[in-house]
Enzyme design. Sequence first.
Site, PDB file in Angstrom:
ATOM      1  N   HIS A  98      28.679  44.369  48.383  1.00 49.57           N
ATOM      2  CA  HIS A  98      29.165  43.205  49.104  1.00 49.57           C
ATOM      3  C   HIS A  98      29.902  43.340  50.264  1.00 49.57           C
ATOM      4  O   HIS A  98      30.673  44.419  50.633  1.00 49.57           O
ATOM      5  CB  HIS A  98      30.303  42.378  48.017  1.00 49.57           C
ATOM      6  N   HIS A 100      32.718  42.037  52.563  1.00 52.08           N
ATOM      7  CA  HIS A 100      33.726  41.118  52.787  1.00 52.08           C
ATOM      8  C   HIS A 100      33.940  40.434  54.227  1.00 52.08           C
ATOM      9  O   HIS A 100      33.832  41.276  55.335  1.00 52.08           O
ATOM     10  CB  HIS A 100      35.325  41.654  52.684  1.00 52.08           C
TER      11      HIS A 100
HETATM   12  P1  5GP Z   1      36.089  45.331  46.207  1.00 56.26           P
HETATM   13  O1  5GP Z   1      37.507  45.633  46.018  1.00 56.26           O
HETATM   14  O2  5GP Z   1      34.885  45.765  45.274  1.00 56.26           O
HETATM   15  O3  5GP Z   1      35.468  45.737  47.575  1.00 56.26           O
HETATM   16  O4  5GP Z   1      36.208  43.797  46.464  1.00 56.26           O
HETATM   17  C1  5GP Z   1      35.681  42.922  45.114  1.00 56.26           C
HETATM   18  C2  5GP Z   1      36.213  41.580  45.480  1.00 56.26           C
HETATM   19  O5  5GP Z   1      35.786  40.811  44.547  1.00 56.26           O
HETATM   20  C3  5GP Z   1      37.703  41.661  45.397  1.00 56.26           C
HETATM   21  O6  5GP Z   1      38.343  41.056  46.548  1.00 56.26           O
HETATM   22  C4  5GP Z   1      37.980  40.373  44.356  1.00 56.26           C
HETATM   23  O7  5GP Z   1      39.117  39.644  44.803  1.00 56.26           O
HETATM   24  C5  5GP Z   1      36.742  39.618  44.153  1.00 56.26           C
HETATM   25  N1  5GP Z   1      36.544  39.277  43.091  1.00 56.26           N
HETATM   26  C6  5GP Z   1      36.390  40.077  41.824  1.00 56.26           C
HETATM   27  N2  5GP Z   1      36.140  39.232  40.619  1.00 56.26           N
HETATM   28  C7  5GP Z   1      35.555  37.838  41.206  1.00 56.26           C
HETATM   29  C8  5GP Z   1      35.118  36.665  40.792  1.00 56.26           C
HETATM   30  O8  5GP Z   1      35.064  36.346  39.364  1.00 56.26           O
HETATM   31  N3  5GP Z   1      35.081  35.664  41.482  1.00 56.26           N
HETATM   32  C9  5GP Z   1      35.362  35.567  42.905  1.00 56.26           C
HETATM   33  N4  5GP Z   1      35.236  34.756  43.560  1.00 56.26           N
HETATM   34  N5  5GP Z   1      35.680  37.069  43.567  1.00 56.26           N
HETATM   35  C10 5GP Z   1      35.938  37.899  42.756  1.00 56.26           C
END
Ligand code: 5GP
Length: 111
Positions: A98, A100
């Site tokens: 993903h 951001h």
């Molecule tokens: P990472 O730390 O893996 O780069 O980012 C994962 C992101 O996914 C985090 O910013 C977190 O807030 C978001 N996230 C995790 N679970 C969910 C969810 O169920 N729904 C949404 N909309 N975002 C999520």
Amino acid sequence: MSTIFSKIIKGEIPSDKVFENERILAFKDINPVAPVHLLIIPKKEIPDLQSVSSEDLSLISEMVVVAQQLAKEFGVEDGYRLITNNGVPSGQQVFHLHFHLLGGRKLGALG
Ligand code: 5GP
């Protein structure tokens, strides 16, 4: 391995969608760290950037184009950050690739 994002893609978990086509989904982060905090994901299960293969490159390009469009739509095209965390030491929590898209406030230094 499937993650919570696969459930979001299938509609098994609700999300605040801002873009969708056959290959890509974008939705608002559930825990935003900026006024604009969107997640742009491929529907294909790719765990992280390091797992992207040459056959996925057009998909990655398309994700960038979606980011450009969303930056305009959300009024942050003059200043935003597009980042991906790769691996546990980077802070990656969800092992489905993903980007951001962050904007709407002055963003601090990377670190
Ligand atoms: P990472 O730390 O893996 O780069 O980012 C994962 C992101 O996914 C985090 O910013 C977190 O807030 C978001 N996230 C995790 N679970 C969910 C969810 O169920 N729904 C949404 N909309 N975002 C999520």
